[in-house]
Write an enzyme that holds these catalytic residues in place. Structure first.
Site, mmCIF file in Angstrom:
data_model
loop_
_atom_site.group_PDB
_atom_site.id
_atom_site.type_symbol
_atom_site.label_atom_id
_atom_site.label_comp_id
_atom_site.label_asym_id
_atom_site.label_seq_id
_atom_site.Cartn_x
_atom_site.Cartn_y
_atom_site.Cartn_z
ATOM 1 N N LYS A 18 -0.772 -4.422 -3.262
ATOM 2 C CA LYS A 18 -2.091 -3.878 -2.919
ATOM 3 C C LYS A 18 -2.169 -2.437 -3.408
ATOM 4 O O LYS A 18 -1.644 -1.520 -2.788
ATOM 5 C CB LYS A 18 -2.367 -3.932 -1.420
ATOM 6 C CG LYS A 18 -3.788 -3.460 -1.082
ATOM 7 C CD LYS A 18 -4.057 -3.433 0.402
ATOM 8 C CE LYS A 18 -5.500 -3.009 0.670
ATOM 9 N NZ LYS A 18 -5.804 -1.645 0.196
ATOM 10 N N ASP A 59 10.481 5.621 -9.951
ATOM 11 C CA ASP A 59 10.106 6.351 -11.164
ATOM 12 C C ASP A 59 10.930 7.621 -11.352
ATOM 13 O O ASP A 59 11.271 7.985 -12.484
ATOM 14 C CB ASP A 59 8.613 6.697 -11.135
ATOM 15 C CG ASP A 59 7.728 5.487 -11.401
ATOM 16 O OD1 ASP A 59 8.245 4.483 -11.932
ATOM 17 O OD2 ASP A 59 6.525 5.535 -11.073
ATOM 18 N N SER A 118 0.816 -1.213 0.000
ATOM 19 C CA SER A 118 0.000 0.000 0.000
ATOM 20 C C SER A 118 0.856 1.273 0.000
ATOM 21 O O SER A 118 1.536 1.565 -0.978
ATOM 22 C CB SER A 118 -0.969 -0.047 1.187
ATOM 23 O OG SER A 118 -1.992 0.899 1.050
#
Length: 687
Positions: A496, A482, A471
């Site tokens: 998740k 990224d 999460s």
């Protein structure tokens, strides 16, 4: 709640599907069984649940025969995943009667199919428990016969007749006997323990109520949409609220039901279970004992509320849990875990720092157990409210003052928490910009950003994750990856990437002017997406440098749920990578790591033991010969004794082996930057 098994069928059709009982007494008992029936509130609740699933759930599923078959198959699998209760003829008749009608029923406010199936399961369960108890009381087991038991029977056919069913029960008894033997029991006590357990389970079956059937049925209904959507009865919701408050004295663990087992779903940082290092996510709790002296009570098949009541207790008292460890893949010897009940210590949840010296490089480690935030303190503008970003910011100042050469952010076992805090912590390492995208069921998109252009730490960075990182942890790791801001090390994360909302269900009562409370539904309403466009859902975050742990990847993770929402993509956000860690740099770091780790005998021993454990866990069948079980059990015990130091997390070699290797990777990154072999990124200097 009695998890994934049993159903007493076709009273409405006037058809008897009873198996032949083992003796006249059992036959008479089977004929006089009391059938469970849904209450008026449960009928209304299933109708309202159906409406919310159709109208509000993120996944838009057509109400048709295909959905009905999915719910039917999931319910049967939940009840009898071991295929040791129903016969092939039972399944054929049940599917013919209910396979295509469940969708029509729940929209009409009927739970007829669910209760009929559950009643038959109940009947079969009682018969099995009577047979197993009689067998345990009298039989002499030959444990030298070369025989095997299939532990994963999901792809196996259903037993064709009673003789095949009994043959399976006989094998199960052997397996349970051997498990107890290599957990330290003598032959005499094993016989008594098994008989006691079967008697206890039979008593539980006799005490089951309509709410147990309803919970089992609605669990199959809601989880057919996705694994995180669930229904709470009014009583269950009260327990859920207690878990959220994290203030009750106990062991600091959230539990859930999976089949007939009570499973450890989450360990709360700062709680006794988390600090003891003896309980892990995915462990199956099969017994609970009070203090050091009282007998352990078998809780296999208990409703979860009753298990929770046994485990909870006053601060300073001891509770003993008998578990089947997740690390063993559901096989191997049972273990007794002793915990001292206490209140959750919020300070134990806080981020902590340490320093590792690797080849003259000083590497700071920041361990973040969860992304926490004192919402009330924040709203009141309290000067000392708890938050992850505030604590990490303070630690970064301290590490900058100590002139560390690099930093590792340790997110292993971090199951998530505050989305706001995960965005804020990311902002400490990047010069502003988007961090995560959220897409709702209507196709709308929200982008959460770090609005602060300041960077508190701009040096070499690694993020350490494992299969339990989920999460909010995945959002942080994905953003760092990224942006190219740091190297991600460890295992593929949980996966998740969905958002749930809790909705209260009620029915107006026009006669008395009040509402009838029908419970709550936790509904999946949205998905997380990386700023690069891919979701963290299902796939999680792939590490740049893989380092395995003792966690059983085949049993833990979003991709292990058959109904998990798929991985998908949306358009990427506008962001500028910092390129501190480019693909070329990752390749160089990976080569350095492989070369160094190949010469590290401790780490190679660690990898060898993980491979051995994986081989044991992947076996579909297990030998029922005494000698084979003994050898396998001793191997499992040796590995766990070598690497997992219970009661002393500071000496958990399983985690230390990976952490030290991660610190070495950051040291490599720092050294390459100093030597000019890698070009530093464009981030400003620490301030």
């Amino acid at each position: 709640m009695l998890g994934k098994s049993l159903f007493c069928f076709v009273v409405a059709l006037g058809i008897s599907l009873q198996l032949r009982a083992a003796n006249p007494q059992e036959r008479a008992s089977a004929q006089t069984v009391t059938l469970l029936k849904p209450t008026a509130e449960e009928k209304e609740a299933v109708r309202v649940i159906g409406q919310y699933l159709m109208q509000k759930h993120y996944r838009k599923v057509p109400v048709n025969d295909s959905l009905s078959q999915q719910i039917f198959s999931r319910f049967i699998d939940n009840l009898d995943g071991s295929k040791s209760y129903f016969l092939a003829s039972d399944i054929e008749r049940l599917r013919k009667s209910y396979g295509n009608t469940i969708d029509d029923e729940f929209l009409a406010g009927s739970a007829h199919a669910g209760f009929d199936i559950y009643n038959l399961f109940l009947q079969r369960s009682k018969e099995k428990m009577r047979y197993m108890k009689a067998l345990a009381d009298k039989v002499h087991l030959n444990l030298s016969v070369p025989e095997t038991l299939d532990l994963d029977r999901k792809s196996d056919p259903w037993p064709l007749d009673r003789s095949q069913l009994i043959a399976l029960w006989n094998k199960e008894l052997k397996y349970q006997w051997l498990n107890l033997k290599y957990s330290g029991e003598s032959n005499k006590s094993i016989r008594g323990e098994l008989a006691k357990n079967y008697t206890s389970r039979l008593n539980i079956l006799n005490r089951l109520k309509p709410e147990d059937a309803f919970q089992a049925y609605t669990y199959a209904l809601t989880t057919s949409f996705d694994p995180h959507t669930s229904y709470f009865s009014p009583d269950e919701y009260q327990n859920f609220q207690i878990d959220l408050s994290r203030s009750l004295e106990g062991i600091g663990a959230k539990l859930q039901t999976e089949g007939e087992y009570t499973i450890v779903h989450e360990l709360i940082p700062g709680g006794p279970a988390f600090k003891s290092n003896t309980l892990k996510k995915g462990d199956k709790i099969i017994g609970v004992g009070q203090g050091r002296a009282l007998a352990i009570v078998d809780v296999f098949g208990w409703r979860i509320n009753d298990v929770v009541k046994l485990i909870r207790g006053k601060k300073g008292t001891i509770v003993r849990l008998k578990i089947l460890p997740a690390s063993q893949g559901g096989r191997g010897p049972e273990k007794i875990v002793e915990l001292l009940r206490d209140k959750i210590n919020l300070q134990e949840q806080a981020a902590k720092k340490s320093i590792i010296i690797q080849k003259s490089k000083k590497i700071g480690v920041i361990t973040i157990p969860s992304f926490y935030l004192d919402f009330e303190g924040q709203q009141q503008n309290a000067s000392d409210y708890n938050s992850t970003s505030r604590d990490v910011s303070r630690i970064l100042n301290e590490l900058n003052a100590e002139h560390v050469d690099g930093i590792v952010i340790d997110l292993r076992d971090n199951g998530g928490g505050s989305l706001e805090e995960s965005v804020s912590v990311t902002g400490l390492f990047i010069p502003g910009g988007p961090v995560v995208q959220i897409s709702d069921a209507a196709g709308g998109k929200v982008v959460l950003k770090d609005e602060d252009s300041r960077v508190q730490y701009s040096g070499p960075l690694a993020v350490l994750v494992n299969r339990y990182s989920a999460s909010a942890s995945e959002i942080f790791a994905a953003a760092i990856q990224d942006y190219g801001r740091g190297v991600i090390i460890g295992e593929r994360t949980f996966g998740k990437g969905t958002v749930q909302s809790l909705i209260r269900l009620s029915r107006p009562n026009s006669f008395i002017g009040k509402k009838t409370e029908l419970g709550e539904i936790k509904l999946t309403m949205a998905k997380f997406y990386r700023i690069s466009g891919g979701s963290t859902q299902h796939k999680g975050v792939e590490p740049d440098i893989a380092m395995p742990s003792m966690i059983d990847m085949a049993k833990i993770g979003e991709d292990t749920y058959t109904s998990s929402l798929p991985w998908s993509t949306i358009s990427p956000s506008l962001y500028k990578p910092t390129a501190e860690v480019s693909p070329e740099k990752i390749n160089l770091l990976r080569q350095n790591f492989l070369q160094r780790s190949s010469k590290n005998p401790l780490y190679q021993s660690y990898l060898h033991d993980i491979a051995t454990l994986d081989q044991i866990r992947k076996k579909k069948e297990i030998s029922l010969q005494d000698s084979a079980i003994k050898s396998e059990t001793e191997t499992i015990k040796r590995i766990e004794k070598q690497w997992v130091k219970e009661q002393d997390p500071a000496k958990d070699l399983d985690k230390d082996a990976v952490l030290n290797q991660s610190a070495a990777v950051v040291g490599d990154l720092a050294a390459e930057l100093e030597a000019g072999n890698l070009k530093a990124g464009t981030l400003p200097s620490p301030h």
